[in-house]
Scaffold this motif. Structure first.
Motif, short mmCIF file in Angstrom:
data_model
loop_
_atom_site.label_atom_id
_atom_site.label_comp_id
_atom_site.label_asym_id
_atom_site.label_seq_id
_atom_site.Cartn_x
_atom_site.Cartn_y
_atom_site.Cartn_z
N VAL A 3 36.60 30.40 7.80
CA VAL A 3 35.47 30.65 8.71
C VAL A 3 34.34 31.30 7.92
O VAL A 3 34.51 32.39 7.36
CB VAL A 3 35.87 31.58 9.87
N THR A 4 33.20 30.64 7.86
CA THR A 4 32.01 31.20 7.22
C THR A 4 31.10 31.77 8.30
O THR A 4 30.78 31.09 9.27
CB THR A 4 31.26 30.14 6.40
N HIS A 5 30.72 33.02 8.13
CA HIS A 5 29.93 33.71 9.16
C HIS A 5 28.96 34.67 8.49
O HIS A 5 29.18 35.12 7.36
CB HIS A 5 30.85 34.47 10.13
N MET A 6 27.88 34.96 9.19
CA MET A 6 26.87 35.86 8.67
C MET A 6 27.22 37.29 9.05
O MET A 6 27.51 37.59 10.20
CB MET A 6 25.48 35.49 9.21
N ASP A 7 27.20 38.16 8.06
CA ASP A 7 27.37 39.60 8.28
C ASP A 7 26.06 40.24 7.84
O ASP A 7 25.85 40.48 6.66
CB ASP A 7 28.55 40.11 7.45
N GLY A 8 25.18 40.47 8.82
CA GLY A 8 23.82 40.86 8.47
C GLY A 8 23.14 39.69 7.79
O GLY A 8 23.05 38.61 8.34
N ARG A 9 22.71 39.91 6.54
CA ARG A 9 22.05 38.81 5.82
C ARG A 9 22.97 38.16 4.80
O ARG A 9 22.55 37.33 4.00
CB ARG A 9 20.79 39.34 5.13
N THR A 10 24.25 38.53 4.82
CA THR A 10 25.21 38.03 3.84
C THR A 10 26.21 37.07 4.48
O THR A 10 26.77 37.37 5.54
CB THR A 10 26.00 39.20 3.21
N ALA A 11 26.40 35.92 3.84
CA ALA A 11 27.41 34.97 4.30
C ALA A 11 28.77 35.38 3.74
O ALA A 11 28.92 35.60 2.54
CB ALA A 11 27.06 33.56 3.85
N LYS A 12 29.76 35.48 4.63
CA LYS A 12 31.11 35.81 4.22
C LYS A 12 32.07 34.73 4.72
O LYS A 12 31.82 34.13 5.76
CB LYS A 12 31.55 37.17 4.76
N THR A 13 33.14 34.53 3.97
CA THR A 13 34.17 33.57 4.38
C THR A 13 35.48 34.32 4.57
O THR A 13 35.90 35.09 3.70
CB THR A 13 34.35 32.46 3.35
N THR A 14 36.10 34.10 5.73
CA THR A 14 37.38 34.71 6.06
C THR A 14 38.43 33.60 6.17
O THR A 14 38.17 32.57 6.81
CB THR A 14 37.29 35.47 7.40
N LEU A 15 39.58 33.80 5.58
CA LEU A 15 40.70 32.85 5.68
C LEU A 15 41.70 33.37 6.68
O LEU A 15 42.09 34.54 6.63
CB LEU A 15 41.36 32.65 4.32
N VAL A 16 42.13 32.49 7.60
CA VAL A 16 43.06 32.88 8.67
C VAL A 16 44.16 31.82 8.76
O VAL A 16 43.87 30.62 8.74
CB VAL A 16 42.36 32.96 10.04
N THR A 17 45.40 32.26 8.88
CA THR A 17 46.49 31.33 9.13
C THR A 17 47.48 31.95 10.10
O THR A 17 47.60 33.17 10.19
CB THR A 17 47.21 30.92 7.83
#
Length: 289
Positions: free
Chosen positions: A175-189
């Motif tokens: 999941v790629t999402h914006m945290d403020g002005r920074t794009a972060k990717t979280t992996l979930v299983t």
């Protein structure tokens, strides 16, 4: 139904036990264990453990003349795969979708790597267990290492992949999402493939809603130019660096972008909103292809 009811409303529905393609009107009751669709001619009981997929707005061709605003459930009982289609007035379907996903996924133990990426940089974050919770438009993860949330309106992309997590290749949602002005990717299983599929469906429905809103926006060439400038600056640009030439004309364009929810003020600069990120990424990709 002796267990606590989490949803109870009247609507139209159709299941395999109903003769003919026409829906019937009845009562829709959801508990933490089962969904019951009851009408004068009988009822259909669907254990929540039997539900494998959920979709909104997609109706089997044979029933399209009878339904409009719908939620469809795929489920299996005694190895027979069935479809239930539900429709109701007002905002019932949208609210029912949220409650249903929450009931199915709330409290699940997941493995997460957060953040797996910050911008384009891969991190060495540890993989750990967390409990999944769904609030209105938010995914929450809580574990021994603390907790964090993903605002689903900030999701700019997601994909199903196979990733190595905790030494094992696992089906994973990135999941790629914006945290403020920074794009972060979280992996979930999740260890349960059915639950992973339901979480992926929930994210897809939320993401498609953002994409639909973005696609329906009319963006003028001068507005696109501003969006691309902010995007090229890493998603954030100082206002003084952006405003050149006719200040008044530029301000009109910036105000229009703010009104459309594509940019926001941050300190003395401007940032792309998640919707703005989706719009400009789509425009840049269309130019490059």
């Amino acid at each position: 139904m002796s267990e606590g009811i989490v949803a109870d409303f009247v609507g139209q529905f159709h299941t395999a036990s109903i003769a003919g393609p026409e829906p019937v009107t009845g009562r829709i009751l959801l508990s933490k264990q089962r969904l019951v669709l009851a009408h004068d001619g009988g009822k259909t009981t669907i254990p929540l453990s039997a539900i494998s997929d959920i979709n909104v707005g997609t109706v089997p061709p044979s029933m399209r003349e009878f339904f409009s605003d719908t939620i469809s459930l795929a489920y299996s009982i005694d190895d027979d795969r069935e479809i239930a289609v539900i429709e109701s007035g007002g905002t019932n379907v949208e609210r029912f979708k949220t409650v249903l996903f929450k009931t199915l996924l709330e409290g699940q133990t997941v493995k997460i790597k957060h953040p797996a990426k910050v911008g384009g940089r891969v991190t060495n974050a540890d993989v750990h267990n967390a409990r999944l919770a769904l609030a209105s438009g938010v995914l929450r993860f809580r574990g021994r290492a603390g907790g964090f949330s993903i605002d689903l309106s900030n999701v700019t992309d997601f994909a199903r992949e196979t990733r190595e997590l905790a030494g094992t290749d696992r089906p994973t949602i990135a999941v790629t999402h914006m945290d403020g002005r920074t794009a972060k990717t979280t992996l979930v299983t999740l260890p349960n493939a059915r639950k992973l599929n339901l979480l992926a469906r929930y994210l897809r429905l939320e993401y498609e809603s953002v994409m639909k809103d973005a696609a329906e926006l009319s963006v003028a060439p001068e507005e696109t130019e501003i969006l691309v400038s902010i995007y090229s600056a890493g998603g954030n640009v100082a206002l003084n660096d952006l405003v050149t030439g006719d200040v008044a004309s530029m301000q009109v364009v910036l105000d229009a972008l703010r009104e459309k929810g594509l940019i926001a003020d941050q300190g003395s600069g401007l940032v792309l909103t998640p919707k703005g990120q989706v719009v400009v990424t789509e425009r840049v990709e269309s130019v490059n292809t």
